[in-house]
Design a protein around this motif. Structure first.
Motif: not given
Length: 320
Positions: A140-159
Motif C-alpha cells: 500500500c505504501s509503495r502504491a501511495l508513493l507511486r500515485m502521489q509523488y512519482c509524477p514530481h520526478c518528471q516535474g509534474l507537480t500539479l498533476s
C-alpha cells in the motif's frame, strides 16, 4: 448526560411528592428515594443489578416509614427491630397492592432498552477509535508513493492521479475498512430499531418522570387499607414497639427542585427522546462511511476532476 439529567429530575419529582403531600415522613423517605434512583443509574450505566430486586428493595424499605406515619402513626417512632420486621414482611402483607409489581414491569421494560442503547453507543465509539489509526502494508505504501509523488520526478507537480487509478489504490489500502462496512450498516440499523423500541408507553422518560405517581398510588392504597394492614402487621410482628425519638420534617430543597422541573417542561427540545432521534438522524448520514471512504478521499481531495489531464501511474493522460 441526558440520561443522568433525566434520573435526577425523576428523583426530584418523587422527593417533591413527599415534601408536598407527606411532609412528616419526607426526610426518611427521601433517603430511600435517593437509593432507588442511584440503583436506576447503576443499572442503566451497566452495573450488574436486578430491576426487580431494587424496586422491591425500595418498597420494602418504604413500608416501615409508611407504617410509622400513615398506617399507625404515634407520638414516637417504631424501633429499628420492629422496622426490620416490617421490611421483611412487606412482600407477604402487600400494603401497596399491585403497585410494586406494576413498577417492576415498567422499570424492566423501559430501563433494559436504554441500558442496551448506551452499551451499543460505547461499542460504536470503540469501533471508531479502533479504525481511527491505519497501519498500511508495504504494498500500500509503495502504491501511495507511486500515485502521489512519482509524477514530481518528471516535474509534474500539479498533476493529480486519475479517479479510477486513485480508487484502485485507496480501495486496496482500505480493504480492511471495507470489511467493517457490512457490520457498520447493520449496527446503525440495529440502533434505529432499538431507538424505535424505546418510545411509547415504556419510554424511559415517561416511566421515570411518572414514577412519583406510582409511589403516590401506593401510599394512598396503604392509607385506605390502614386498619386491615395494622391487624396483619400485629399478627406477623406483634404490636408496635416504639422508641422515644421523632422523625425530622422535610429537609429537601423544593425551590431548587421546582425550578429544575420548570426548566425541563419549558425546554421540550432537550427531552431525551428528541435528542435520541436527532442523534439517530445524524448517524444515518454515515451509514456508508466505511464502504465509501475511498470514494470520499479520491473525490474530495486526491484525484483529478473528470475531463482534466491526470496521472495514471506512468504518465499524464487525458483519459484513464
Amino acid at each position: 448526560e441526558n440520561f443522568e439529567t433525566l434520573i435526577r429530575l425523576a428523583e426530584n419529582y418523587t422527593s417533591t411528592l413527599f415534601c408536598n403531600a407527606y411532609r412528616n415522613m419526607a426526610a426518611e423517605a427521601t433517603t430511600h428515594v435517593q437509593e432507588f434512583f442511584t440503583d436506576v443509574g447503576l443499572f442503566i450505566f451497566g452495573t450488574d443489578v436486578s430491576t426487580e430486586e431494587f424496586v422491591n428493595r425500595f418498597f420494602d424499605t418504604l413500608f416501615p416509614v409508611v407504617y410509622n406515619h400513615v398506617i399507625n402513626p404515634g407520638r414516637t417512632d417504631i424501633s429499628l427491630e420492629y422496622a426490620e420486621c416490617l421490611r421483611m414482611a412487606r412482600r407477604d402483607i402487600r400494603p401497596f397492592g399491585n403497585v410494586p409489581k406494576k413498577a417492576i414491569g415498567q422499570m424492566g421494560r423501559s430501563l433494559l432498552p436504554s441500558r442496551t442503547f448506551l452499551q451499543a453507543l460505547n461499542l460504536g465509539i470503540e469501533v471508531i477509535n479502533t479504525t481511527d489509526h491505519l497501519h498500511f502494508s508495504k504494498d500500500c505504501s509503495r502504491a501511495l508513493l507511486r500515485m502521489q509523488y512519482c509524477p514530481h520526478c518528471q516535474g509534474l507537480t500539479l498533476s493529480k492521479p486519475c479517479m479510477g487509478y486513485c480508487l484502485n489504490v485507496i480501495r486496496g489500502c482500505l480493504a480492511n475498512m471495507a470489511e467493517v462496512d457490512l457490520h457498520w450498516r447493520g449496527y446503525i440499523q440495529s440502533l434505529e430499531e432499538l431507538s424505535s423500541a424505546m418510545s411509547g408507553t415504556y419510554d424511559i422518560e415517561h416511566v421515570l418522570l411518572n414514577f412519583h405517581s406510582l409511589v403516590n398510588d401506593a401510599l394512598v392504597q396503604a392509607h385506605i387499607n390502614g386498619p386491615e394492614l395494622s391487624e396483619q402487621v400485629n399478627k406477623v410482628c406483634g404490636p408496635p414497639i416504639r422508641k422515644p425519638t421523632q422523625s425530622p420534617g422535610c429537609s429537601f430543597d423544593q425551590n431548587k427542585d421546582i425550578q429544575g422541573l420548570k426548566i425541563f417542561s419549558r425546554d421540550s427540545e432537550e427531552t431525551l427522546t428528541n435528542r435520541r432521534k436527532e442523534f439517530i438522524s445524524h448517524l444515518r448520514l454515515y451509514r456508508a462511511f466505511y464502504g465509501g471512504l475511498a470514494d470520499q478521499l479520491c473525490g474530495n481531495e486526491l484525484a483529478a476532476a473528470d475531463g482534466l489531464p491526470c496521472w495514471n501511474g506512468e504518465d499524464v493522460v487525458r483519459r484513464y
